[in-house]
Motif scaffolding. Structure first.
Motif, short mmCIF file in Angstrom:
data_model
loop_
_atom_site.label_atom_id
_atom_site.label_comp_id
_atom_site.label_asym_id
_atom_site.label_seq_id
_atom_site.Cartn_x
_atom_site.Cartn_y
_atom_site.Cartn_z
N ASP A 105 10.82 -1.39 -40.87
CA ASP A 105 12.17 -1.95 -40.73
C ASP A 105 12.09 -3.46 -40.57
O ASP A 105 12.91 -4.21 -41.11
CB ASP A 105 12.88 -1.36 -39.49
N TYR A 341 16.58 2.10 -30.79
CA TYR A 341 15.93 1.36 -31.88
C TYR A 341 15.70 -0.07 -31.40
O TYR A 341 16.46 -0.56 -30.56
CB TYR A 341 16.83 1.35 -33.12
N THR A 368 28.46 12.90 -37.58
CA THR A 368 27.54 11.94 -38.22
C THR A 368 27.26 10.78 -37.27
O THR A 368 28.15 10.35 -36.53
CB THR A 368 28.14 11.36 -39.53
N GLY A 369 26.00 10.37 -37.30
CA GLY A 369 25.60 9.22 -36.48
C GLY A 369 25.41 9.54 -35.01
O GLY A 369 25.23 8.63 -34.19
N CYS A 370 25.39 10.84 -34.65
CA CYS A 370 25.25 11.17 -33.21
C CYS A 370 23.79 11.17 -32.78
O CYS A 370 23.48 11.26 -31.60
CB CYS A 370 25.92 12.50 -32.89
N GLY A 371 22.86 11.06 -33.75
CA GLY A 371 21.43 10.94 -33.38
C GLY A 371 20.57 12.13 -33.78
O GLY A 371 19.44 12.24 -33.32
N SER A 373 19.11 12.98 -36.80
CA SER A 373 17.88 12.62 -37.55
C SER A 373 16.93 11.85 -36.65
O SER A 373 15.70 12.03 -36.72
CB SER A 373 18.22 11.75 -38.76
N THR A 374 17.49 10.99 -35.80
CA THR A 374 16.65 10.23 -34.87
C THR A 374 15.85 11.20 -34.02
O THR A 374 14.64 11.02 -33.82
CB THR A 374 17.54 9.33 -33.99
N TYR A 383 8.80 7.37 -34.66
CA TYR A 383 9.12 6.40 -33.61
C TYR A 383 8.64 7.01 -32.31
O TYR A 383 8.54 8.23 -32.20
CB TYR A 383 10.64 6.19 -33.51
N GLN A 414 15.84 14.52 -44.61
CA GLN A 414 17.24 14.59 -45.03
C GLN A 414 17.38 14.25 -46.52
O GLN A 414 18.09 14.91 -47.25
CB GLN A 414 18.05 13.59 -44.20
N1 LIG Z 1 16.22 2.52 -38.50
C1 LIG Z 1 17.27 2.33 -37.70
N2 LIG Z 1 17.41 1.16 -37.03
C2 LIG Z 1 18.47 0.96 -36.22
N3 LIG Z 1 19.45 1.86 -35.99
C3 LIG Z 1 19.37 3.03 -36.63
C4 LIG Z 1 18.28 3.33 -37.53
N4 LIG Z 1 18.46 4.59 -38.01
C5 LIG Z 1 19.62 5.05 -37.45
N5 LIG Z 1 20.15 4.13 -36.64
C6 LIG Z 1 21.38 4.29 -35.83
O1 LIG Z 1 21.18 5.38 -34.96
C7 LIG Z 1 22.34 6.18 -34.88
C8 LIG Z 1 21.99 7.65 -35.13
O2 LIG Z 1 21.56 7.78 -36.46
P1 LIG Z 1 21.01 9.16 -37.03
O3 LIG Z 1 20.54 8.93 -38.42
O4 LIG Z 1 20.05 9.74 -36.08
O5 LIG Z 1 22.34 10.04 -37.02
P2 LIG Z 1 22.60 11.49 -37.58
O6 LIG Z 1 23.23 12.26 -36.47
O7 LIG Z 1 21.39 12.07 -38.19
O8 LIG Z 1 23.69 11.19 -38.69
P3 LIG Z 1 23.95 11.94 -40.08
O9 LIG Z 1 24.41 13.31 -39.75
O10 LIG Z 1 25.02 11.11 -40.70
O11 LIG Z 1 22.67 11.91 -40.83
C9 LIG Z 1 23.34 5.61 -35.86
O12 LIG Z 1 24.32 4.91 -35.12
C10 LIG Z 1 22.55 4.66 -36.72
O13 LIG Z 1 23.31 3.51 -37.00
#
Ligand SMILES: Nc1ncnc2c1ncn2[C@@H]1O[C@H](COP(=O)(O)OP(=O)(O)OP(=O)(O)O)[C@@H](O)[C@H]1O
Length: 574
Positions: A105, A341, A368-371, A373-374, A383, A414
């Protein structure tokens, strides 16, 4: 750059050979004018044909020796340069492969590509030039001056003036051009970034009729680079004619003052001729110095960028204190995991705790975006957690090697990523040792057999770059088969069924259930139908666990889950 050149150790013998050969070549070059002056001053003046022929023969032999040395030195220095470039590219690539996603990144993929290709080529080119000129230029300059002084010390004073003028000229041009060369590498990075994004996003660009606009963005980046390149090349274009002008003025001065000295009887014609040649050699060596003066700063800008990559300490490393494996298999535990992050103000995960056991399916659902995938990216240590810990088979994942950890995991990301090659090669990517039967079995469970069978060459069908000749659902199924063939302890499906139709999704989960009776399965999904049969559903909301339980339990206890369900299913389906 010196730091990079320390990596030349394996080429030491070749380098010593090049130095010897260049030395021989330079000495032969320096000797020739003296022989010529002998022909004029002794042979021609005394009309001694034998003497002229004898010296002439010597000149031919010395020229042959010089030429052979020059050719072999060029060959060897090119070989050293290429070998050095290859080793360095390998080293940079290996280093980049060890980077965590944070480092990717931070530096950016395009910049990493430029650093591995263009920057290394710059250093390689300068190395070849240095090998050929670095030895030659000083010997030639010093040797030329000594020979010139031996011919006529007083006339040599001309060089004092010339060298001062040249030094001023080179410093002025260098001061202007070095920053421009550094800027060029940064602009090249930008051009690569624009090019990469525009090429990978060509479908979106066309769909939104943005071709002209994007073309102009590329043009801007291109012209920006060209502008800087033109500026720096203009400077270089001034340098050479100025050098030639100084050279010619030096010649005029030598002939002017030399003829006066011949007239006064303190110098011979042959000596003047030799003196002019030595002057040329001294000037030529100064040109070589100038070339290096231009090339070295440019390459050192590249060397800094390469060293930045090589000196980066990946923030994810294997621990020195590894713990022994337990007899457990497929146990995954999140203990109060907090994750942010780099540079982000708020954590994405804010204290997540749960356990997943073999034979169970743990599903993660949320907006979406709740975390989501993180969360799953933390399991293979893409990470590292900011706080808390993740345990696999009862051991903290930081206390086992990354290789060992990842061998336990079958990840389906994904976005399905496939590589150029056949379908079977792509599936075997998960397990090189898998036989044809195992590959077919994995494809069968992933519900991929039918579409693969419809392809002309079946499992040998070719997947083009990035899998563009397959549909989204087909790509997903191949990447699922790739994880299945690995036979891991823990399966992680990150929203991997999203591109499948409901029927295929159901069939796949059915087949998966039988295949993974003894394994741990983590499924991230948006669809309630995908997760409702899971043993445990984790409802994520804004990085917190809003609820955990079975479908039935959550329907009673978790308002967030109720909302998700009612937005997707009818009352009868619930
Ligand atoms: N590489 C990154 N660097 C900084 N922030 C990130 C990074 N990847 C994701 N984020 C932030 O972390 C948050 C969670 O993202 P994540 O991809 O885990 O969500 P998600 O629940 O899997 O969403 P979706 O269902 O849309 O895939 C988001 O607000 C995103 O902006």
């Amino acid at each position: 750059m010196i730091k990079l050149f320390k990596k030349l150790r394996p080429f030491s013998i070749s380098i010593i050979l090049v130095i010897i050969l260049v030395f021989i070549q330079t000495i032969t070059d320096l000797y020739l004018p003296t022989l010529m002056s002998d022909i004029v001053d002794t042979g021609i003046v005394n009309k001694d044909i034998d003497y002229i022929l004898d010296i002439g023969k010597r000149m031919v032999l010395i020229t042959i020796l010089g030429t052979i040395s020059a050719v072999y030195a060029s060959y060897l220095s090119s070989k050293i340069g290429m070998g050095f470039g290859t080793n360095l590219r390998n080293e940079v690539f290996t280093k980049v492969e060890s980077f965590s996603l944070h480092e990717f990144d931070k530096t950016g993929t395009s910049s990493l590509i430029t650093r591995t290709t263009n920057d290394i080529t710059q250093v390689q080119t300068v190395l070849i030039t240095i090998l050929r000129m670095f030895v030659r230029a000083p010997i030639m300059a010093v040797g030329g001056i000594i020979m010139a002084v031996s011919k006529d010390a007083k006339l040599s004073l001309i060089f004092v003036v010339v060298i001062v003028v040249l030094a001023i000229l080179i410093s002025l041009i260098g001061a202007k051009s070095i920053p421009l060369y550094k800027l060029m590498q940064v602009k090249l990075d930008k051009l690569n970034l624009v090019l990469r994004e525009r090429l990978t996003g060509i479908r979106v660009i066309r769909a939104f009729n943005r071709v002209d606009k994007e073309k102009s963005k590329f043009n801007d980046a291109n012209l920006d680079l060209v502008d800087t390149a033109i500026k720096v090349n203009k400077l270089m274009a001034i340098l050479m004619p100025l050098m030639m002008l100084i050279m010619n003025f030096t010649n005029v001065a030598i002939i002017w003052f030399g003829s006066i000295r011949i007239d006064n009887g303190v110098m011979q014609v042959g000596d003047l001729m030799a003196f002019i040649q030595y002057a040329m050699q001294i000037m030529f060596s100064l040109v070589m110095f100038t070339m290096m003066f231009i090339l070295v700063p440019r390459a050192s800008a590249s060397a800094v960028r390469i060293n930045e990559v090589l000196d980066t300490n990946p923030d994810i490393n294997d621990s020195d204190k590894l713990e022994n494996e337990t007899s457990k298999r497929g146990y995954l535990e999140f203990k109060n995991v907090i994750f942010s992050y780099h540079g982000a103000e708020e954590p994405v995960l804010k204290g997540v705790s749960f356990c997943a056991k073999p034979g169970e399916v743990t599903a993660i659902i949320g907006g979406t975006g709740c975390g989501k995938s993180t969360l799953v990216n933390l399991i293979p240590r893409f990470y590292d957690v900011t706080n808390g810990s993740i345990l696999v088979d009862g051991v903290d994942i930081k206390k086992i090697t990354q290789q060992n950890l990842r061998s336990k995991i079958g990840l389906v990301p994904q976005k399905a990523v496939l590589f150029t090659g056949s379908i079977s090669e792509n599936i075997r990517f998960g397990n090189q040792g898998a036989n044809d039967e195992q590959v077919r079995h994995a494809a069968n469970i992933a519900q991929a057999t039918e579409f693969i069978g419809n392809m002309k060459e079946g499992f040998d069908s070719y997947i083009s770059q990035g899998g563009t000749n397959l549909s989204g659902g087909q790509k997903q199924r191949i990447s699922i088969a790739r994880a299945l063939v690995r036979k891991p302890e823990i399966y992680v499906f990150d929203d991997s069924f999203s591109a499948l139709d409901f029927k295929t999704d159901a069939k796949l989960r059915q087949a998966l259930k039988k295949e993974t009776v003894n394994d741990t399965v983590i499924i991230v999904a948006q669809r309630v139908t995908t997760v409702m049969d899971a043993n445990r559903i984790i409802v994520l909301e804004d990085g917190n666990i809003a609820g955990m339980g079975t479908h039935k339990e959550l329907l009673k206890s978790c308002s967030v889950y109720q909302e998700i369900v009612s937005s997707q299913l009818s009352k009868e389906e619930i």
